[in-house]
Write a protein that holds these residues in place. Structure first.
Motif, mmCIF file in Angstrom:
data_model
loop_
_atom_site.group_PDB
_atom_site.id
_atom_site.type_symbol
_atom_site.label_atom_id
_atom_site.label_comp_id
_atom_site.label_asym_id
_atom_site.label_seq_id
_atom_site.Cartn_x
_atom_site.Cartn_y
_atom_site.Cartn_z
ATOM 1 N N SER A 30 0.832 -1.209 0.000
ATOM 2 C CA SER A 30 0.000 0.000 0.000
ATOM 3 C C SER A 30 0.868 1.263 0.000
ATOM 4 O O SER A 30 0.578 2.215 -0.742
ATOM 5 C CB SER A 30 -0.941 0.000 1.209
ATOM 6 O OG SER A 30 -1.727 -1.171 1.204
ATOM 7 N N ASP A 44 -4.646 2.716 2.487
ATOM 8 C CA ASP A 44 -4.343 2.620 3.918
ATOM 9 C C ASP A 44 -3.099 1.793 4.131
ATOM 10 O O ASP A 44 -2.970 0.723 3.554
ATOM 11 C CB ASP A 44 -5.483 1.894 4.650
ATOM 12 C CG ASP A 44 -6.646 2.823 4.874
ATOM 13 O OD1 ASP A 44 -6.425 4.051 4.859
ATOM 14 O OD2 ASP A 44 -7.765 2.317 5.055
ATOM 15 N N THR A 53 -5.672 -4.046 4.114
ATOM 16 C CA THR A 53 -6.357 -4.057 2.834
ATOM 17 C C THR A 53 -7.068 -5.396 2.693
ATOM 18 O O THR A 53 -6.444 -6.416 2.473
ATOM 19 C CB THR A 53 -5.316 -3.919 1.695
ATOM 20 O OG1 THR A 53 -4.391 -2.900 2.059
ATOM 21 C CG2 THR A 53 -5.966 -3.583 0.383
ATOM 22 N N ASP A 72 -4.237 -2.137 -5.473
ATOM 23 C CA ASP A 72 -3.622 -2.703 -4.275
ATOM 24 C C ASP A 72 -4.419 -3.960 -3.909
ATOM 25 O O ASP A 72 -5.630 -4.008 -4.114
ATOM 26 C CB ASP A 72 -3.723 -1.660 -3.148
ATOM 27 C CG ASP A 72 -2.902 -2.035 -1.922
ATOM 28 O OD1 ASP A 72 -2.034 -2.919 -2.026
ATOM 29 O OD2 ASP A 72 -3.147 -1.440 -0.847
HETATM 30 MG MG LIG Z 1 -1.843 -2.960 2.342
#
Ligand SMILES: [Mg+2]
Ligand SMILES: Nc1nc2c(ncn2[C@@H]2O[C@H](COP(=O)(O)OP(=O)(O)O)[C@@H](O)[C@H]2O)c(=O)[nH]1
Length: 218
Positions: A30, A44, A53, A72
């Protein structure tokens, strides 16, 4: 750069570059997505082994007149979910990056030794995305700012050497220099241009799923 040579570059550069970030929890997927898009809090990012995530997330930006799509994904080997659940979610990245990603960035941290755990993670990725995976893959190393020389990280690790050899798009180390992201994007653009703009497609994923099913049947 003269006007005419600039034009040539513009023509060759893909109008849009689609990137999917893959790897284990906490390696810096991320944060790398944020770095690539030049904004701190799009994805995030938090310390720890719990996946922040949970779903694939797509963010976009425009860097040097090129549209970037960054997807992501939840980290493999998360403590909260089974591998099967995570892989099912990771596969949705292909649709999010439609018509398909130009590059899979397998994110590894130079703070973590490349061991069997990481190898297994790469194998899951290859099984999931099938025989074409490595044709669209670059390894992205994070935590380069802490002074680890990439040569030292590679040194004596045959399996890591093997991985890099298999990745058609090579590798890149993210550090704290301002040029780190432009250099990464240039590397990816060069490879995509050499591949005449080809990208990984939903059909390849379908093929990989069929191949996996056949393996389990036989
Ligand atoms: Mg992540
Ligand atoms: N020092 C340093 N910290 C990083 C780097 N990449 C990620 N981190 C930190 O490592 C933690 C996990 O990063 P994150 O991007 O959320 O990992 P993800 O689970 O792979 O998405 C966060 O606290 C980040 O700030 C890096 O290149 N250098």
């Amino acid at each position: 750069m003269s006007d005419s040579s600039k034009k040539e570059v513009d023509i060759l550069l893909p109008a849009e570059l689609r990137i999917v970030l893959l790897g284990m929890v906490g390696v810096g997927k991320s944060s790398s997505g944020n770095k690539i898009l030049g904004q701190e809090n799009l994805f995030d990012s938090k310390p720890g082994l719990s996946a922040v995530t949970e779903k694939c997330q797509k963010k976009t930006g425009n860097i040097n007149n090129q549209n970037l799509v960054v997807v992501d994904t939840p980290g493999l080997l998360s403590i909260d979910k089974t591998e099967e659940e995570i892989l099912r979610e990771i596969k949705t990245s292909i649709n999010l990056a439609e018509p398909g990603p130009h590059v899979f960035l397998i994110v590894l941290s130079v703070k973590e030794k490349y061991t069997k755990k990481e190898e297994d993670m790469v194998k899951s990725i290859c099984d999931t995305f099938g025989k074409n995976t490595m044709d669209y893959t670059m390894v992205l190393f994070t935590h380069g700012e802490e002074g680890t020389k990439i040569e030292d990280f590679f040194s004596g690790n045959k399996n890591l050497h093997k991985l890099i050899k298999k990745c058609k798009y090579g590798y890149h180390l993210l550090d704290s220099r301002p040029e780190q992201v432009p250099e990464l994007l240039k590397k990816i653009n060069d490879k995509v241009q050499a591949a005449e703009g080809r990208y990984y497609t939903a059909e390849m994923l379908q093929e990989a799923e069929t191949a996996l099913q056949q393996q389990t049947v036989h």
